[in-house]
Scaffold this active site. Structure first.
Site, PDB file in Angstrom:
ATOM      1  CG  ASP A 126      -9.708  -0.624   4.822  1.00 55.98           C
ATOM      2  OD1 ASP A 126      -8.810  -0.933   4.009  1.00 55.98           O
ATOM      3  OD2 ASP A 126      -8.411  -0.917   6.477  1.00 55.98           O
ATOM      4  CE  LYS A 144      -3.757  -2.573   2.574  1.00 56.93           C
ATOM      5  NZ  LYS A 144      -4.406  -3.053   3.310  1.00 56.93           N
ATOM      6  CD  GLN A 147      -2.778  -3.992   6.666  1.00 55.16           C
ATOM      7  OE1 GLN A 147      -3.000  -3.651   6.119  1.00 55.16           O
ATOM      8  NE2 GLN A 147      -3.570  -5.322   6.740  1.00 55.16           N
TER       9      GLN A 147
END
Ligand code: NAD
Length: 268
Positions: free
Chosen positions: A120, A53, A97
């Site tokens: 997200d 990412k 994450q």
């Protein structure tokens, strides 16, 4: 019949080129987009995901900040970190994450992220907006699957889409996104009875389980589009949830692992 293999790497590149143009437009208007990626502990797969990412940000001219915290970080410490990032004007997106170490209250962390920076799409406000069909940030893997279907001109409207997996990260939001595209959606999961009977009726079959070889050819309707979200490591090789070679002979379109949904997740 041999299925056509969908090239997620190519579609992902197409999306990145579009994003690159958007980034340039933002920079010309004086805004350098910034993403914070928070990694707690040393989960090996998470290291790889985060690295990819950050690399993607670099290649797009997006400013990125990696915050790597030790495994024994407490919920309170991580909440403080998220709060600091929420208040940094140079950061427009925050990505924590998952999975977090077991001792951390994951729901509390996701709830603490500013919904406007929740790239997200896992904050309850964004998840609620998705359920209601309102605008908001969407989780990247389900968005990647939708992009594949749209960009490959696979007709979703009225199609029966069977999704195996009902996680908050993939299966559930994907089901809602597909409904918005007017698909008829069936979500299957670990307690589903007669899985094969249901999957055999799917014009489009999505596997998001994390169980290598779960989707054997007999689970697939002849000519179906099969999207493999699963990522599993078997004998040091990455494989999906689909029994690749036999399903290739039965489906009309199939995403490979690697090179299918994975690059789409990063691009989205
Ligand atoms: P998860 O473990 O949270 O959810 C798995 C789901 O599969 C659950 O809903 C469970 O009910 C269902 N399931 C388990 N066993 C089953 C069975 N035998 N039959 C039917 N359903 C069953 O996992 P997740 O986060 O949703 O991820 C799923 C897979 O997708 C994993 O392999 C993960 O690594 C992968 N993944 C890939 C990407 C990508 O970019 N390609 C992104 C996220 C997740």
């Amino acid at each position: 019949m041999t299925a056509r293999i969908i090239n997620g790497t190519r579609i992902g590149k197409e999306i990145r080129e579009e994003v690159c143009a958007d980034v340039l437009r933002l920079k010309n208007s004086g805004v350098i987009p910034g993403l914070a990626a928070v990694l707690v502990g040393n989960h090996p797969a998470s290291h790889i995901y985060i690295r990819n990412k950050i690399k993607a940000c670099d290649s797009l001219g997006v400013f990125s900040k990696l915050v790597h915290l030790p495994e024994d970080t407490t919920t309170t410490q991580l909440l403080q970190c998220v709060s600091d990032l929420n208040h940094q004007d140079s950061l427009h997106g925050i990505l924590v994450q998952l999975p977090l170490p077991n001792h951390i209250d994951e729901a509390a962390i996701l709830f603490a992220i500013d919904p406007a920076k929740d790239v997200d799409g896992l904050h309850p406000l964004n998840a609620g907006n998705l359920a209601l069909g309102h605008a908001g940030l969407r989780p990247c893997t389900p968005s990647g699957v939708i992009e594949i279907l749209l960009r490959e001109r696979i007709s979703v409207k009225g199609a029966h889409v069977v999704v195996i997996g009902r996680s908050n990260l993939v299966g559930k939001p994907l089901g809602l996104l597909l409904l918005q595209q007017h698909a008829t959606v069936t979500l299957c999961h670990s307690r589903t009875k007669n899985l094969g009977k249901i999957t055999q009726t799917g014009d489009i079959l999505v596997a998001a389980v994390g169980y290598p070889g779960l989707v054997t050819a007999d689970l697939v309707k002849p000519g179906a589009v099969v999207i493999d979200v699963g990522i599993n490591r078997v004998d040091d090789k990455l494989v999906g949830d689909v029994d690749y070679e036999p399903v290739l002979k039965k489906a009309s379109l199939l995403t490979p692992v690697p090179g299918g949904v994975g690059p789409m997740t990063i691009a989205c």
